[in-house]
Write an enzyme that holds these catalytic residues in place. Structure first.
Site, PDB file in Angstrom:
ATOM      1  N   HIS A  12       0.804  -1.326  -0.130  1.00 18.80           N
ATOM      2  CA  HIS A  12      -0.108  -0.078   0.046  1.00 18.80           C
ATOM      3  C   HIS A  12       0.992   1.280   0.079  1.00 18.80           C
ATOM      4  CE1 HIS A  12      -3.753   1.997   1.473  1.00 18.80           C
ATOM      5  NE2 HIS A  12      -3.083   3.024   1.287  1.00 18.80           N
ATOM      6  N   HIS A  14       1.749   5.330  -1.621  1.00 16.52           N
ATOM      7  CA  HIS A  14       1.287   6.486  -2.468  1.00 16.52           C
ATOM      8  C   HIS A  14       2.606   7.108  -3.048  1.00 16.52           C
ATOM      9  CE1 HIS A  14      -2.996   6.694  -0.668  1.00 16.52           C
ATOM     10  NE2 HIS A  14      -2.179   6.261   0.366  1.00 16.52           N
ATOM     11  N   LYS A  95      -8.955  -0.146  -5.926  1.00 12.15           N
ATOM     12  CA  LYS A  95      -9.201   0.503  -4.556  1.00 12.15           C
ATOM     13  C   LYS A  95     -10.400   1.112  -4.335  1.00 12.15           C
ATOM     14  CE  LYS A  95      -7.680   2.210  -0.568  1.00 12.15           C
ATOM     15  NZ  LYS A  95      -6.762   3.124  -0.344  1.00 12.15           N
ATOM     16  N   HIS A 134     -10.488   1.189   1.681  1.00 13.15           N
ATOM     17  CA  HIS A 134     -10.284   2.013   2.707  1.00 13.15           C
ATOM     18  C   HIS A 134     -11.472   2.044   3.643  1.00 13.15           C
ATOM     19  CE1 HIS A 134      -8.364   5.940   4.673  1.00 13.15           C
ATOM     20  NE2 HIS A 134      -9.536   5.701   5.177  1.00 13.15           N
ATOM     21  N   HIS A 168      -4.715  -0.843   5.670  1.00 11.14           N
ATOM     22  CA  HIS A 168      -4.207  -0.188   6.965  1.00 11.14           C
ATOM     23  C   HIS A 168      -4.953  -0.204   8.043  1.00 11.14           C
ATOM     24  CE1 HIS A 168      -6.898   2.984   5.313  1.00 11.14           C
ATOM     25  NE2 HIS A 168      -5.833   3.197   4.274  1.00 11.14           N
ATOM     26  N   ASP A 240       1.446   2.413   3.605  1.00 14.13           N
ATOM     27  CA  ASP A 240       0.376   3.664   3.336  1.00 14.13           C
ATOM     28  C   ASP A 240       1.524   5.026   3.598  1.00 14.13           C
ATOM     29  OD1 ASP A 240      -1.573   5.213   2.780  1.00 14.13           O
ATOM     30  OD2 ASP A 240      -2.407   5.081   5.089  1.00 14.13           O
ATOM     31  N   ALA A 256      -3.399  14.471   5.701  1.00 16.11           N
ATOM     32  CA  ALA A 256      -3.372  13.430   6.185  1.00 16.11           C
ATOM     33  C   ALA A 256      -2.416  12.536   5.617  1.00 16.11           C
ATOM     34  CB  ALA A 256      -4.749  12.623   6.484  1.00 16.11           C
TER      35      ALA A 256
HETATM   36  C1  NCD Z   1      -3.340   9.110   2.250  1.00 13.10           C
HETATM   37  C2  NCD Z   1      -2.832  10.010   1.121  1.00 13.10           C
HETATM   38  O1  NCD Z   1      -2.425  10.933   1.630  1.00 13.10           O
HETATM   39  O2  NCD Z   1      -3.092   9.941  -0.016  1.00 13.10           O
HETATM   40  N1  NCD Z   1      -3.298   9.664   3.426  1.00 13.10           N
HETATM   41  C3  NCD Z   1      -3.417   9.104   4.778  1.00 13.10           C
HETATM   42  O3  NCD Z   1      -3.573   9.620   5.711  1.00 13.10           O
HETATM   43  N2  NCD Z   1      -3.319   7.587   4.758  1.00 13.10           N
HETATM   44  C4  NCD Z   1      -4.614   8.450   1.876  1.00 13.10           C
HETATM   45  C5  NCD Z   1      -5.163   7.314   2.528  1.00 13.10           C
HETATM   46  O4  NCD Z   1      -4.501   6.150   2.125  1.00 13.10           O
HETATM   47  O5  NCD Z   1      -5.988   7.281   3.240  1.00 13.10           O
HETATM   48 ZN    ZN Z   2      -3.249   5.085   1.557  1.00 12.90          ZN
END
Ligand code: NCD
Ligand code: ZN
Length: 335
Positions: A12, A14, A95, A134, A168, A240, A256
């Site tokens: 997972h 980004h 997702k 999610h 997560h 994550d 976040a």
């Molecule tokens: C993630 C993001 O910034 O893309 N943020 C997070 O707090 N984990 C999105 C997500 O996975 O919820």
């Molecule tokens: Zn994420």
């Protein structure tokens, strides 16, 4: 003391796009053999053309590192069997975000229980495409994940052949739900194994530890630790790692996401070592995911050693978890 990991996987991740992608992709690609890439770009990744173009941009950013981006689509209930059959060779999962629940999820689903989703979910089940969720309601922030569990369970019952990954997970209730349904699996992040809400907001507010789902109670962290450290076959590592530029974190209206990619493996080694469970790290960080996803990663050997390492203050514009702090393990070599 040392440990060599074979083909660590981040299930997972980004990676974002443009300059941010160029900053963060090489950091993951250096120590991970492959990663599940989240599709929450702006706009989200919803077509095969976008999947392929994004994969190409990732590979360009990665350069010479051995690294396979495992692509995902952003769930839409308009995906039909013909589209998914064509997409299947190029994606590892889809997702699903409840609308508006986290960063860049505005185009997500507003009623997951709705019959409108059944065409897409049936096609995914028939084509054996995993569903990554999610799982948070729009309720009180500490209860969102717990409140979502009935949705996971209903989906698991309705689509017994669909592999559903609870992304997560942060609560003891999610850990318990894993045991009740054969087709439920989960990713667990590094930060949810290390911190509770206390570290985020118990003292002075720590924006770099703020993420969705928010870190929960000590007993929740204990439940996560018990399945991660024992490398329970239904859990796998998914960082994550979610980079945001420093100004978006250290601001009124903090974005976040915790950025852990460059320190994930040393910190996992430190954590598993502290609990006398280093022998289970390989299974947690690669083997379970290979079995769950039916995936064979490229060969990569990452050796970690128990030698102090000071986490950099910044990588480009992004502040990593534990910036400036000394951690006990470091990366020795990558082959
Ligand atoms: C993630 C993001 O910034 O893309 N943020 C997070 O707090 N984990 C999105 C997500 O996975 O919820
Ligand atoms: Zn994420």
């Amino acid at each position: 003391m040392q440990i060599t990991l074979n083909s660590p996987l981040d299930m997972h991740l980004h990676l974002r796009d443009k300059e941010m992608l160029k900053t963060v992709a090489p950091l993951s690609a250096h120590t991970f053999a492959a990663a599940i890439i989240m599709p929450n770009l702006v706009p989200p990744v919803t077509t095969l053309h976008e999947v392929l173009a994004y994969k190409k941009r990732i590979l360009e950013a990665v350069g010479d590192e051995v690294f396979e981006p495992l692509m995902t689509l952003f769930f839409k209930d308009s995906y039909d069997y013909a589209f998914l059959e064509e997409a299947k060779p190029y994606i590892s999962g889809i997702k699903l975000y409840p609308a508006g629940i986290t960063t860049n999820s505005e185009g997500g689903v507003s009623a997951i229980e709705s019959a409108a989703l059944s065409m897409t979910l049936t096609a995914m089940s028939d084509l054996e495409i995993p569903l990554l969720i999610h799982g948070e309601s729009d309720g009180f922030v500490m209860d969102r994940e717990k409140e979502f569990i009935p949705v996971y369970e209903e989906l698991a019952r309705q689509f017994p052949n669909l592999k559903i990954i609870m992304e997560h997970i942060t609560t003891k209730e999610s850990v318990a739900a894993l045991e009740r349904h054969e087709n439920l699996y989960a990713t667990i992040t590094l930060h949810h194994l290390l911190i509770t809400l206390d570290e985020v907001a118990g003292g002075m507010l720590q924006p770099h530890l703020f993420c969705k789902p928010i870190a929960k109670r000590p007993e929740d962290r204990e439940a996560l630790l018990s399945v991660a450290l024992s490398a329970h076959p239904k859990v796998m590592f998914g960082s994550d790692s979610a980079p945001h530029p420093q100004h978006a974190k250290e601001s009124c209206g903090c974005a976040a996401g915790v950025f852990t990619a460059p320190v994930a493996l040393p910190l996992l080694a430190q954590l598993f070592d502290a609990h006398g469970k280093l022998d289970n790290l390989q299974t947690f960080v690669s083997d379970n995911a290979q079995i769950i996803y039916g995936y064979t990663p490229p060969v990569k050997e990452v050796t970690l050693e128990k030698k102090p390492f000071t986490v950099p203050e910044k990588y480009g514009e992004v502040v990593p978890m534990y910036a400036g702090e000394e951690i006990k393990w470091s990366i020795r070599s990558v082959k």
